[in-house]
Design an enzyme around this catalytic site. Sequence first.
Site, PDB file in Angstrom:
ATOM      1  N   ALA A   1       0.866  -1.183   0.000  1.00  0.00           N
ATOM      2  CA  ALA A   1       0.000   0.000   0.000  1.00  0.00           C
ATOM      3  C   ALA A   1       0.896   1.225   0.000  1.00  0.00           C
ATOM      4  O   ALA A   1       2.070   1.163   0.388  1.00  0.00           O
ATOM      5  CB  ALA A   1      -0.886  -0.019   1.238  1.00  0.00           C
TER       6      ALA A   1
ATOM      7  N   GLY B   1       0.676  -5.144   0.809  1.00  0.00           N
ATOM      8  CA  GLY B   1      -0.510  -5.250  -0.039  1.00  0.00           C
ATOM      9  C   GLY B   1      -0.209  -5.874  -1.404  1.00  0.00           C
ATOM     10  O   GLY B   1      -1.098  -6.426  -2.039  1.00  0.00           O
TER      11      GLY B   1
ATOM     12  N   GLU C   1      -0.344  -9.496  -0.804  1.00  0.00           N
ATOM     13  CA  GLU C   1      -1.759  -9.821  -0.558  1.00  0.00           C
ATOM     14  C   GLU C   1      -2.572  -9.805  -1.857  1.00  0.00           C
ATOM     15  O   GLU C   1      -3.457 -10.631  -2.054  1.00  0.00           O
ATOM     16  CB  GLU C   1      -2.338  -8.845   0.470  1.00  0.00           C
ATOM     17  CG  GLU C   1      -1.674  -9.028   1.842  1.00  0.00           C
ATOM     18  CD  GLU C   1      -1.988  -7.895   2.800  1.00  0.00           C
ATOM     19  OE1 GLU C   1      -1.607  -6.745   2.516  1.00  0.00           O
ATOM     20  OE2 GLU C   1      -2.619  -8.160   3.839  1.00  0.00           O
TER      21      GLU C   1
ATOM     22  N   GLU D   1       4.775  -5.147   7.080  1.00  0.00           N
ATOM     23  CA  GLU D   1       3.993  -4.110   7.780  1.00  0.00           C
ATOM     24  C   GLU D   1       4.443  -3.904   9.218  1.00  0.00           C
ATOM     25  O   GLU D   1       4.334  -2.800   9.760  1.00  0.00           O
ATOM     26  CB  GLU D   1       2.496  -4.473   7.761  1.00  0.00           C
ATOM     27  CG  GLU D   1       1.838  -4.356   6.386  1.00  0.00           C
ATOM     28  CD  GLU D   1       1.891  -5.619   5.556  1.00  0.00           C
ATOM     29  OE1 GLU D   1       2.731  -6.513   5.843  1.00  0.00           O
ATOM     30  OE2 GLU D   1       1.095  -5.729   4.611  1.00  0.00           O
TER      31      GLU D   1
END
Length: 258
Positions: free
Chosen positions: A66, A109, A112, A132
């Site tokens: 992200a 992300g 993911e 993260e």
Amino acid sequence: QTEYTAIITETHGRVATITLNRPEALNALSNTLITELVSAAAGFDADPNIGAIIITGSERAFAAGADIKAMLDLEYADVLAGGVFPSWDGLERMLTPTIAAVSGFALGGGCELAMMCDIILAGDNAKFGQPEINLGVIPGFGGTQRLPRAIGKYKAADMVLTGRMMDAEEAERSGLVSRVVPAAELLDVAKQTAELIASKPLPAVKAAKNALQAAEESSLSEGLRVEQIAFAALFATEDQTEGMRAFAEKREANFKHR
Ligand code: CO8
């Protein structure tokens, strides 16, 4: 053709390719990128002429997570409100098979997103991770749930708690990727794989994807029921009649839906 700013879309025959395109940020998943990705994928999913979708990035990065710079000033309520990150639902609900072709970094992300796809093809230069924890947060797009299902509890805890990266070889050994190929051949292999899937009868392909998803989300007995009903239902399709007849008559099947 829709104008996108953070992705590039193209189609060749029955295969659609979505290329994440924010090279200045290693394809970090900005709000715009996610919105465009989900919208493009939904459009291809609704198109009966598309039989498989490839999601890929650049040679250096599939996606580095992200967009950290966009999250700097967010507070608890902002993130909870959900306005920051648009919904991934569209991507998860589609029944057209998706292939993640991963070269370089697939972090946070990005990892993911790859795990939301049905097949993960990795270049031998791929690096996976859920870093993260180094930012004071945890995975937020499914990493704590999909990673243990993919590679087991202990390997997943090692990744999520240390934030370390895994190379392609370790990822394959752990079951995180479907196949590792030389980085230079990644897109060719992804296209061949997508074309092969797109050449199969679409009702069976979608039923298979749906049943595989049930394996992730339900108990064994529920999953087996999903499979049984779908198996029976496919006997109501012309492609089943054609597929089995063609076998018995020793000829190529000419499927209607593909
Ligand atoms: N966000 C924003 N910008 C990024 C990101 C990112 N995730 N990753 C890289 N960039 C930018 C860098 O800031 C840099 O920009 P600039 O040139 O303007 O300084 C450019 O991309 C190139 O990156 P580097 O110079 O850092 O390149 P290196 O080769 O030195 O390092 C790394 C590459 C190791 C990939 C490094 O960039 C890195 O560690 N990136 C961050 C990885 C990360 O922590 N990802 C997890 C993000 S958090 C997340 O994904 C949570 C998802 C769940 C949210 C759910 C909300 C509901």
